[in-house]
Design a protein around this motif. Structure first.
Motif, short mmCIF file in Angstrom:
data_model
loop_
_atom_site.label_atom_id
_atom_site.label_comp_id
_atom_site.label_asym_id
_atom_site.label_seq_id
_atom_site.Cartn_x
_atom_site.Cartn_y
_atom_site.Cartn_z
N THR A 1 0.85 -1.18 0.00
CA THR A 1 0.00 0.00 0.00
C THR A 1 0.89 1.24 0.00
N LYS A 2 0.57 2.16 -0.90
CA LYS A 2 1.38 3.37 -1.05
C LYS A 2 0.48 4.59 -1.08
N THR A 3 1.08 5.72 -0.76
CA THR A 3 0.34 6.97 -0.99
C THR A 3 0.43 7.31 -2.47
N TYR A 4 -0.45 8.19 -2.87
CA TYR A 4 -0.47 8.73 -4.24
C TYR A 4 0.89 9.31 -4.60
N GLU B 1 3.86 8.65 -3.19
CA GLU B 1 4.88 7.59 -3.31
C GLU B 1 4.74 6.84 -4.63
N ALA B 2 3.52 6.68 -5.07
CA ALA B 2 3.30 5.95 -6.32
C ALA B 2 3.87 6.72 -7.52
N ILE B 3 3.68 8.05 -7.50
CA ILE B 3 4.26 8.86 -8.59
C ILE B 3 5.78 8.73 -8.56
N ARG B 4 6.33 8.87 -7.36
CA ARG B 4 7.80 8.79 -7.23
C ARG B 4 8.31 7.41 -7.66
N ASP B 5 7.61 6.36 -7.26
CA ASP B 5 8.03 5.01 -7.65
C ASP B 5 8.06 4.87 -9.17
N GLY B 6 7.02 5.40 -9.81
CA GLY B 6 6.96 5.31 -11.27
C GLY B 6 8.12 6.04 -11.92
N ILE B 7 8.40 7.24 -11.42
CA ILE B 7 9.51 8.02 -11.99
C ILE B 7 10.83 7.31 -11.72
N ARG B 8 11.02 6.87 -10.48
CA ARG B 8 12.30 6.25 -10.14
C ARG B 8 12.55 5.00 -10.98
N GLU B 9 11.53 4.15 -11.08
CA GLU B 9 11.72 2.90 -11.83
C GLU B 9 11.99 3.19 -13.30
N THR C 1 -5.85 7.64 -8.35
CA THR C 1 -5.45 6.59 -7.40
C THR C 1 -3.95 6.34 -7.49
N PRO C 2 -3.36 5.81 -6.44
CA PRO C 2 -1.92 5.49 -6.51
C PRO C 2 -1.60 4.51 -7.65
N TYR C 3 -2.47 3.54 -7.86
CA TYR C 3 -2.22 2.57 -8.94
C TYR C 3 -2.11 3.30 -10.29
N ASP C 4 -3.10 4.15 -10.56
CA ASP C 4 -3.08 4.88 -11.83
C ASP C 4 -1.94 5.89 -11.87
N ALA C 5 -1.64 6.50 -10.73
CA ALA C 5 -0.58 7.52 -10.71
C ALA C 5 0.73 6.93 -11.20
N LYS C 6 1.06 5.73 -10.72
CA LYS C 6 2.31 5.10 -11.16
C LYS C 6 2.21 4.65 -12.62
N GLY C 7 1.14 3.96 -12.94
CA GLY C 7 1.02 3.43 -14.30
C GLY C 7 0.94 4.52 -15.36
N MET C 8 0.35 5.64 -14.99
CA MET C 8 0.20 6.72 -15.98
C MET C 8 1.46 7.57 -16.11
N ILE C 9 2.24 7.70 -15.05
CA ILE C 9 3.49 8.48 -15.22
C ILE C 9 4.46 7.68 -16.08
N VAL C 10 4.45 6.36 -15.92
CA VAL C 10 5.33 5.54 -16.76
C VAL C 10 4.86 5.60 -18.22
N VAL D 1 -4.56 10.10 -0.11
CA VAL D 1 -5.06 8.94 -0.85
C VAL D 1 -4.01 7.83 -0.84
N LYS D 2 -4.43 6.67 -0.36
CA LYS D 2 -3.54 5.50 -0.34
C LYS D 2 -4.21 4.35 -1.10
N GLY D 3 -3.37 3.48 -1.59
CA GLY D 3 -3.95 2.34 -2.30
C GLY D 3 -2.88 1.33 -2.67
N GLU D 4 -3.33 0.23 -3.19
CA GLU D 4 -2.39 -0.84 -3.55
C GLU D 4 -1.66 -0.50 -4.85
N VAL D 5 -0.36 -0.67 -4.81
CA VAL D 5 0.47 -0.39 -5.98
C VAL D 5 1.44 -1.55 -6.16
#
Lengths: 337, 327
Positions: free
Chosen positions: B3-6, B8-16, B150-159, B180-184
């Motif tokens: 579970t990540k915040t929105y 963290e999810a953006i940052r994870d997407g950028i970092r990866e 959502t965090p899920y979309d935030a990561k998937g959409m930044i990538v 906002v937190k959610g599964e990522v």
């Protein structure tokens, strides 16, 4: 034909072949420019915006850049520059006649909105000064990869009033990027004279504020322009950072085919400026130096006019774009809805 | 699944994506040692170095204009604008330049660039740290405009945005960052940049919304369940181009439509959604299309009662939904 080392006319260091090439490129640009005006006045081309009087500095920089390796973010008067880099009279005739095969834009943009990916000539729009930041960004990428390409960008002195002028020089200077900023100062932004554009006569003075060199050169002196181009490009390439060059040039025509500068400039001044035209003076200089013999320039002209006639015929015969093709290339998939 | 915040999810997407693709870089104010004013880029400069996470001068046109130039020369830049409110000096670079490169060069040039900016209010940000001016960009052909909720979309959409060959405006609701937190999922995935998502199924009222308002609407939708009304909630996600088919499908299915956004309503995303429904769903409608959004005042004021007056709340959404249900 050899040039004396001690000659005082300022050609030292430039061999006869270089000088002839310089003249030929200038003449080729001028002839194309005149042809585009003629097509406009004949009602065959809706618009033209000229580089007449700017050829010396444009050609000098073009000859010192590496086409397809260096980056070029030009502005609308840079006809001569694009020709030296490898675009052709036909390319620009196709553009002026709004033909589908215009390599600049496929007939989408007004003429003189230059662009050619193959030659790293970044597509230009009409907003003034925006291209300076693109040059800085291209130079940033080159710097990050450790490449020694140079980014050239140009503008009029009117463009130097835009905020992007400051933002681009500031950024390039902070990171010592290999950007050569060239102001083609012809003294007029459409009808507004330089002293209503800026409080001091030299744009180059502003280089001091960014801690970079500022160079003023007589833009009607092709040999002086060539040396400045060679030296500033070499300096940028060697990693010493950006430079601001200001070439004092003449605008030998109205701003564009929709303007009439006789409304805001005196006939006497316009007549006097013709005598300072870089092209006719350079021919005299080269003939005096023996670089061109009496018949050389005429022969060169005849050969270039032939090329131009052929290009004009081919461009006029070329197809216009299909109307529905206006919908293409909004996004990569071609669907911009 | 973690579970990540929105944020963290953006940052994870950028970092990866930065780990996978060395062309990806970030340019913006305070993105380096500080890690951004909200912390989205926290730690990235340490991991990827000063060039790839580059603190810019305080000059928005410079940030975007330089990003365009870098994109032309092989990079995949993120231009970070600190607040969407301050993007206006960069609009010439975004609208006159980036959006038109492909078109004006007849497909010879393109600008693979992402512009990120936080938007939205409810954080005591007053007039200039609360605005929702995404509609300005939704009007512009040549741009993609996305808003994950959502965090899920935030990561998937930044990538996905970083892999897209055209300029993408990626707007983040600043109140969602930590609220906002959610599964990522760990690892690589993308979310399309042109598809809406049905985040709650129902057959009575279709609600179209985006950003933080998705959560506001979901809250309100539950309040109608005891009365036997099931709302279908559609997270638009892609604001340009809009997912026309998804909008039409849910509007036809329910016959009643509410469009909710935080921005003021005039000439906005809600206007376009309403126009699509008016054109393509007329015979399926059982009630006039209803819209809910901010008032027509210049921006969100500072004082708490004024800010609350501006914001769309679950109570306001509930009121609109009940009005539609009763129609």
């Amino acid at each position: 034909m050899a040039i004396s080392e001690t000659d005082t006319r300022g050609q030292a260091g430039l061999d006869a072949e270089t000088l002839r090439a310089l003249y030929r490129h200038m003449l080729r640009s001028r002839l194309l420019d005149e042809r585009l005006w003629a097509l406009n006045r004949q009602g065959r081309a809706p618009f033209w915006i000229s580089g007449m009087g700017h050829e010396a500095v444009q050609v000098a920089f073009g000859m010192n850049l590496r086409p397809g390796y260096d980056w070029v973010a030009p502005y609308y008067r840079d006809l001569g520059l694009t020709l030296v880099l490898g675009m052709t009279p036909k390319d620009h005739l196709l553009s002026a006649l709004a033909r589908a095969d215009d390599p600049n834009s496929g007939g989408r943009q007004m003429p003189a909105h230059y662009g050619c990916h193959r030659l790293n000539i970044i597509t230009t729009g009409s907003p003034v000064g925006t291209q300076l930041l693109h040059a800085a960004g291209a130079a940033l990428a080159a710097r990050m990869r450790g490449e020694d390409s140079v980014a050239f960008t140009s503008m009029g002195e009117g463009g130097s009033s835009e905020g992007d002028f400051h933002e681009a020089l500031n950024f390039a200077a902070i990171h010592k990027l290999a950007v050569v900023f060239v102001v083609e100062n012809n003294g007029f932004a459409i009808s507004v004279p330089w002293d209503k554009q800026m409080p001091t006569p030299d744009v180059a003075d502003r280089a001091q504020a960014y801690g970079i060199p500022g160079v003023v050169v007589d833009g009607e002196d092709p040999m002086a322009c060539f040396r400045v181009a060679r030296d500033t490009i070499a300096r940028a390439r060697s990693g010493e950072g950006p430079v601001l060059v200001e070439a004092k040039v003449l605008r030998l025509t109205s701003h564009s085919s929709d303007d009439d500068q006789r409304r805001y400039r005196s006939a006497e001044v316009l007549e006097a400026e013709k005598l300072r035209d870089c092209l006719s003076r350079f021919r005299v200089t080269l003939e005096e130096l023996g670089v061109l013999s009496a018949g050389d320039a005429d022969e060169m002209r005849a050969e270039l006019v032939l090329e131009l006639d052929r290009a004009t015929d081919e461009a006029e015969a070329a197809a216009l774009p299909e109307p529905e093709s206006a919908l293409r290339h909004v996004l990569a998939d071609g669907d911009g809805t | 699944m973690p579970t990540k915040t929105y944020l963290e999810a953006i940052r994870d997407g950028i970092r990866e994506e930065m780990q996978r693709d060395e062309r990806v870089m970030i340019l913006g104010e305070d993105v380096g040692a500080k890690g951004g004013v909200f912390g989205v880029t926290d730690g990235l400069q340490k991991e990827f170095g000063e060039w790839r996470v580059l603190d810019s001068p305080l000059a928005e046109s410079c940030i975007v204009g330089v990003a365009i130039g870098a994109a032309l020369n092989g990079m995949r830049p993120i231009a970070e604008i600190q607040f969407q409110d301050f993007i206006l000096p960069a609009v010439d670079q975004i609208v006159s330049e980036a959006a038109k490169f492909r078109y004006r060069s007849n497909n010879d040039w393109n600008v693979p660039m992402v512009v990120r900016a936080p938007f939205g209010g409810g954080v005591h940000g007053a007039l200039y740290h609360s605005q929702s001016i995404e509609a300005i960009f939704c009007h512009i052909p040549g741009l993609r405009v996305v808003v994950p909720s959502t965090p899920y979309d935030a990561k998937g959409m930044i990538v996905a945005a970083l892999r897209d060959p055209d300029p993408v405006m990626y707007f983040e609701h600043k109140r969602a960052y930590r609220a906002v937190k959610g599964e990522v999922p760990d690892g690589e995935y993308t979310v399309p940049l042109d598809r809406a998502a049905v985040v709650r199924e129902g057959a009575d009222i279709a609600v179209f919304t985006y950003g933080m308002m998705v959560h506001t609407v979901l809250n309100a939708a539950e309040r109608l369940v005891p009365d036997g009304f099931e709302c279908e909630v559609v997270d638009l996600r892609a604001l340009r181009p809009l997912d026309h088919d998804a909008i039409v499908a849910s509007a036809r299915k329910c016959g009643k439509v509410l469009i909710v956004q935080e921005a003021n309503l005039a000439v906005s995303v809600s206007s376009e959604v309403a126009a699509i429904i008016a054109q393509d769903c007329f015979e399926h409608l059982d009630a006039p299309v209803m819209r809910l959004g901010g008032p027509e005042i210049p921006a969100m004021p500072f004082s708490p009662p004024l800010e609350q007056f501006y914001l769309v709340t679950p109570d306001k959404v509930e009121t609109s939904l009940r009005e539609l249900a009763a129609y």
